[in-house]
Motif scaffolding. Structure first.
Motif, PDB file in Angstrom:
ATOM      1  N   SER A 134       0.833  -1.205   0.000  1.00 58.46           N
ATOM      2  CA  SER A 134       0.000   0.000   0.000  1.00 58.46           C
ATOM      3  C   SER A 134       0.865   1.251   0.000  1.00 58.46           C
ATOM      4  CB  SER A 134      -0.932   0.000   1.213  1.00 58.46           C
ATOM      5  OG  SER A 134      -1.803  -1.114   1.187  1.00 58.46           O
ATOM      6  N   LEU A 135       1.967   1.212   0.757  1.00 59.38           N
ATOM      7  CA  LEU A 135       2.916   2.326   0.741  1.00 59.38           C
ATOM      8  C   LEU A 135       3.454   2.546  -0.664  1.00 59.38           C
ATOM      9  CD1 LEU A 135       4.932   4.406   1.881  1.00 59.38           C
ATOM     10  CD2 LEU A 135       6.393   2.465   2.557  1.00 59.38           C
ATOM     11  N   GLY A 136       3.801   1.457  -1.355  1.00 57.07           N
ATOM     12  CA  GLY A 136       4.287   1.583  -2.728  1.00 57.07           C
ATOM     13  C   GLY A 136       3.264   2.230  -3.639  1.00 57.07           C
ATOM     14  N   MET A 137       2.000   1.879  -3.473  1.00 55.49           N
ATOM     15  CA  MET A 137       0.950   2.488  -4.295  1.00 55.49           C
ATOM     16  C   MET A 137       0.763   3.966  -3.948  1.00 55.49           C
ATOM     17  SD  MET A 137       0.171   0.156  -6.349  1.00 55.49           S
ATOM     18  CE  MET A 137      -1.168   1.031  -7.156  1.00 55.49           C
ATOM     19  N   LEU A 138       0.905   4.324  -2.679  1.00 58.41           N
ATOM     20  CA  LEU A 138       0.834   5.738  -2.294  1.00 58.41           C
ATOM     21  C   LEU A 138       1.936   6.543  -2.975  1.00 58.41           C
ATOM     22  CD1 LEU A 138       0.051   5.740   1.549  1.00 58.41           C
ATOM     23  CD2 LEU A 138      -1.335   6.764  -0.260  1.00 58.41           C
ATOM     24  N   ILE A 139       3.143   5.994  -2.966  1.00 60.26           N
ATOM     25  CA  ILE A 139       4.271   6.669  -3.623  1.00 60.26           C
ATOM     26  C   ILE A 139       4.003   6.821  -5.114  1.00 60.26           C
ATOM     27  CG2 ILE A 139       6.705   6.409  -4.249  1.00 60.26           C
ATOM     28  CD1 ILE A 139       7.123   5.089  -1.497  1.00 60.26           C
ATOM     29  N   LEU A 140       3.473   5.772  -5.724  1.00 58.69           N
ATOM     30  CA  LEU A 140       3.167   5.818  -7.154  1.00 58.69           C
ATOM     31  C   LEU A 140       2.137   6.904  -7.460  1.00 58.69           C
ATOM     32  CD1 LEU A 140       3.428   4.573 -10.000  1.00 58.69           C
ATOM     33  CD2 LEU A 140       1.573   3.017  -9.366  1.00 58.69           C
ATOM     34  N   VAL A 141       1.049   6.944  -6.694  1.00 62.53           N
ATOM     35  CA  VAL A 141      -0.002   7.931  -6.932  1.00 62.53           C
ATOM     36  C   VAL A 141       0.524   9.342  -6.712  1.00 62.53           C
ATOM     37  CG1 VAL A 141      -2.237   8.787  -6.126  1.00 62.53           C
ATOM     38  CG2 VAL A 141      -1.866   6.329  -6.408  1.00 62.53           C
ATOM     39  N   PHE A 142       1.282   9.540  -5.630  1.00 62.00           N
ATOM     40  CA  PHE A 142       1.857  10.855  -5.358  1.00 62.00           C
ATOM     41  C   PHE A 142       2.739  11.311  -6.519  1.00 62.00           C
ATOM     42  CE2 PHE A 142       5.384  13.477  -3.871  1.00 62.00           C
ATOM     43  CZ  PHE A 142       4.731  14.493  -3.174  1.00 62.00           C
ATOM     44  N   GLY A 143       3.644  10.449  -6.953  1.00 63.11           N
ATOM     45  CA  GLY A 143       4.561  10.815  -8.025  1.00 63.11           C
ATOM     46  C   GLY A 143       3.857  11.083  -9.337  1.00 63.11           C
ATOM     47  N   LEU A 144       2.870  10.257  -9.670  1.00 63.48           N
ATOM     48  CA  LEU A 144       2.141  10.460 -10.924  1.00 63.48           C
ATOM     49  C   LEU A 144       1.353  11.769 -10.907  1.00 63.48           C
ATOM     50  CD1 LEU A 144       0.816   6.873 -11.726  1.00 63.48           C
ATOM     51  CD2 LEU A 144       2.711   8.092 -12.819  1.00 63.48           C
ATOM     52  N   LEU A 145       0.803  12.130  -9.757  1.00 63.73           N
ATOM     53  CA  LEU A 145       0.076  13.398  -9.665  1.00 63.73           C
ATOM     54  C   LEU A 145       1.024  14.585  -9.825  1.00 63.73           C
ATOM     55  CD1 LEU A 145      -2.530  12.753  -6.822  1.00 63.73           C
ATOM     56  CD2 LEU A 145      -2.964  13.016  -9.275  1.00 63.73           C
ATOM     57  N   VAL A 146       2.227  14.475  -9.259  1.00 65.22           N
ATOM     58  CA  VAL A 146       3.216  15.543  -9.445  1.00 65.22           C
ATOM     59  C   VAL A 146       3.574  15.671 -10.922  1.00 65.22           C
ATOM     60  CG1 VAL A 146       5.573  16.275  -8.949  1.00 65.22           C
ATOM     61  CG2 VAL A 146       4.161  15.356  -7.114  1.00 65.22           C
ATOM     62  N   LEU A 147       3.833  14.550 -11.581  1.00 72.89           N
ATOM     63  CA  LEU A 147       4.171  14.586 -13.005  1.00 72.89           C
ATOM     64  C   LEU A 147       3.012  15.130 -13.838  1.00 72.89           C
ATOM     65  CD1 LEU A 147       6.057  11.166 -13.335  1.00 72.89           C
ATOM     66  CD2 LEU A 147       7.045  13.461 -13.234  1.00 72.89           C
ATOM     67  N   TRP A 148       1.783  14.788 -13.453  1.00 76.36           N
ATOM     68  CA  TRP A 148       0.621  15.310 -14.162  1.00 76.36           C
ATOM     69  C   TRP A 148       0.525  16.823 -14.002  1.00 76.36           C
ATOM     70  CZ3 TRP A 148      -4.101  17.434 -12.219  1.00 76.36           C
ATOM     71  CH2 TRP A 148      -5.089  17.617 -13.187  1.00 76.36           C
ATOM     72  N   ALA A 149       0.791  17.321 -12.786  1.00 73.07           N
ATOM     73  CA  ALA A 149       0.759  18.772 -12.552  1.00 73.07           C
ATOM     74  C   ALA A 149       1.827  19.479 -13.374  1.00 73.07           C
ATOM     75  CB  ALA A 149       0.945  19.070 -11.069  1.00 73.07           C
ATOM     76  N   LEU A 150       3.000  18.862 -13.490  1.00 76.07           N
ATOM     77  CA  LEU A 150       4.069  19.466 -14.284  1.00 76.07           C
ATOM     78  C   LEU A 150       3.695  19.540 -15.764  1.00 76.07           C
ATOM     79  CD1 LEU A 150       7.246  17.792 -12.714  1.00 76.07           C
ATOM     80  CD2 LEU A 150       6.521  20.178 -12.489  1.00 76.07           C
ATOM     81  N   ALA A 151       2.890  18.596 -16.216  1.00 80.18           N
ATOM     82  CA  ALA A 151       2.528  18.552 -17.636  1.00 80.18           C
ATOM     83  C   ALA A 151       1.250  19.312 -17.954  1.00 80.18           C
ATOM     84  CB  ALA A 151       2.373  17.096 -18.074  1.00 80.18           C
ATOM     85  N   THR A 152       0.603  19.897 -16.950  1.00 89.28           N
ATOM     86  CA  THR A 152      -0.660  20.615 -17.170  1.00 89.28           C
ATOM     87  C   THR A 152      -0.379  22.050 -17.602  1.00 89.28           C
ATOM     88  OG1 THR A 152      -1.769  19.265 -15.497  1.00 89.28           O
ATOM     89  CG2 THR A 152      -2.823  21.354 -16.111  1.00 89.28           C
ATOM     90  N   PRO A 153      -0.701  22.418 -18.834  1.00 88.96           N
ATOM     91  CA  PRO A 153      -0.372  23.770 -19.326  1.00 88.96           C
ATOM     92  C   PRO A 153      -1.002  24.888 -18.506  1.00 88.96           C
ATOM     93  CG  PRO A 153      -0.995  22.315 -21.141  1.00 88.96           C
ATOM     94  CD  PRO A 153      -1.324  21.594 -19.880  1.00 88.96           C
ATOM     95  N   ALA A 154      -2.196  24.671 -17.978  1.00 91.61           N
ATOM     96  CA  ALA A 154      -2.896  25.735 -17.250  1.00 91.61           C
ATOM     97  C   ALA A 154      -2.189  26.130 -15.966  1.00 91.61           C
ATOM     98  CB  ALA A 154      -4.331  25.292 -16.932  1.00 91.61           C
ATOM     99  N   TRP A 155      -1.290  25.260 -15.466  1.00 88.89           N
ATOM    100  CA  TRP A 155      -0.600  25.553 -14.212  1.00 88.89           C
ATOM    101  C   TRP A 155       0.846  25.995 -14.418  1.00 88.89           C
ATOM    102  CZ3 TRP A 155      -2.663  20.651 -11.240  1.00 88.89           C
ATOM    103  CH2 TRP A 155      -3.995  20.890 -10.878  1.00 88.89           C
ATOM    104  N   LYS A 156       1.214  26.301 -15.639  1.00 87.36           N
ATOM    105  CA  LYS A 156       2.558  26.796 -15.900  1.00 87.36           C
ATOM    106  C   LYS A 156       2.600  28.297 -15.717  1.00 87.36           C
ATOM    107  CE  LYS A 156       4.010  23.108 -19.027  1.00 87.36           C
ATOM    108  NZ  LYS A 156       4.527  22.760 -20.369  1.00 87.36           N
ATOM    109  N   ARG A 157       3.690  28.794 -15.180  1.00 87.08           N
ATOM    110  CA  ARG A 157       3.841  30.232 -14.934  1.00 87.08           C
ATOM    111  C   ARG A 157       3.742  30.990 -16.253  1.00 87.08           C
ATOM    112  NH1 ARG A 157       6.492  33.657 -10.937  1.00 87.08           N
ATOM    113  NH2 ARG A 157       7.303  35.518 -11.968  1.00 87.08           N
ATOM    114  N   PRO A 158       2.787  31.919 -16.396  1.00 85.02           N
ATOM    115  CA  PRO A 158       2.592  32.619 -17.684  1.00 85.02           C
ATOM    116  C   PRO A 158       3.796  33.417 -18.135  1.00 85.02           C
ATOM    117  CG  PRO A 158       0.701  32.927 -16.245  1.00 85.02           C
ATOM    118  CD  PRO A 158       1.782  32.298 -15.414  1.00 85.02           C
ATOM    119  N   ASP A 159       4.546  33.997 -17.196  1.00 85.90           N
ATOM    120  CA  ASP A 159       5.659  34.855 -17.575  1.00 85.90           C
ATOM    121  C   ASP A 159       6.986  34.127 -17.476  1.00 85.90           C
ATOM    122  OD1 ASP A 159       6.248  36.636 -14.422  1.00 85.90           O
ATOM    123  OD2 ASP A 159       5.643  34.579 -14.853  1.00 85.90           O
TER     124      ASP A 159
END
Length: 239
Positions: free
Chosen positions: A202-227
């Motif tokens: 379960s700990l391994g799955m928590l780490i996986l979900v956490f990491g994938l969400l971080v990577l998803w946030a990095l790839a989301t254009p709407a959350w990139k700094r405009p300037d």
């Protein structure tokens, strides 16, 4: 709109990160005998705690600093400093985690760097070290030329995601490796999924979900700094 989207997301991510650290510490304390700094298995237990806290949770927070909507306006300097401090704190924990595992191996005459887990972990640490040094040199030092910052920035961003992915892979493979070693000769073997195996998986799955969400946030254009391409983004911090 990005602000209202990011606030609940960051709350979820913070909760998952806290659970990753809590689960790792509880596993080591409850099933693996607790903590010490004497070369024993209790010293080894610091290794997963420091690595998950540093390479996964703190590093994940550091790479998302520029995705926080309130960082999009005003001076960029405080956010650059926060990013640098978080990554430095993560690096300190990583060093302590390496000391713990190598000291344990040395004390108990166990070979080093024999598993895929150790190779993945070493790759993550080496990339992380180079990334921090290059980031400091390119973005913090006053004599860093503009062309170097412009050239290195996309490389810096790419390896930011790569290092987190390697850290996730190393953490999950390390959990699996520890379970195989620890539960091989137990009354209830790993193959029958005793409570410790359920918990650690379960700990391994928590780490996986956490990491994938971080990577998803990095790839989301709407959350990139405009300037992000403004003049300030190409200036060093120290003048």
């Amino acid at each position: 709109m990005p602000v209202f989207q990011f606030l609940p997301f960051s709350a979820l991510l913070g909760t998952l990160g806290f659970l990753c650290v809590l689960f790792t510490g509880f596993w080591a304390q409850h099933w693996r005998g607790g903590f010490a700094w004497d070369g024993s298995t209790k010293m080894f237990n610091w290794h997963p705690v420091f690595m998950v806290t540093g390479m996964v949770v703190l590093y994940g927070a550091a790479v998302l600093v520029y995705r926080v909507p309130i960082s999009w306006t005003g001076p960029k300097l405080p956010w650059k400093l926060l990013h640098a401090v978080l990554t430095l704190a993560a690096f300190v924990l990583v060093v302590l985690g390496l000391v713990a595992v190598f000291k344990f191996h040395s004390t108990n005459s166990i070979a080093n760097m024999y598993s895929l887990h150790s190779w993945l972990g070493l790759a993550a640490v080496l990339f992380f070290s180079c990334q921090w040094f290059m980031g400091f040199s390119a973005f913090l030092l006053p004599w860093s030329p503009t062309w170097l910052r412009v050239l290195y920035k996309p490389i810096h961003v790419f390896f930011g995601s790569t290092i987190l992915a390697l850290a996730m892979a190393a953490s999950i493979s390390g959990i699996n490796e520890k379970l195989f070693f620890s539960l091989t000769n137990e009354t209830v073997p790993y193959a029958q999924l005793p409570p410790e195996a359920w918990f650690a998986n379960s700990l391994g799955m928590l780490i996986l979900v956490f990491g994938l969400l971080v990577l998803w946030a990095l790839a989301t254009p709407a959350w990139k700094r405009p300037d992000s391409e403004s003049l300030e983004a190409h200036q060093p911090l120290l003048h």
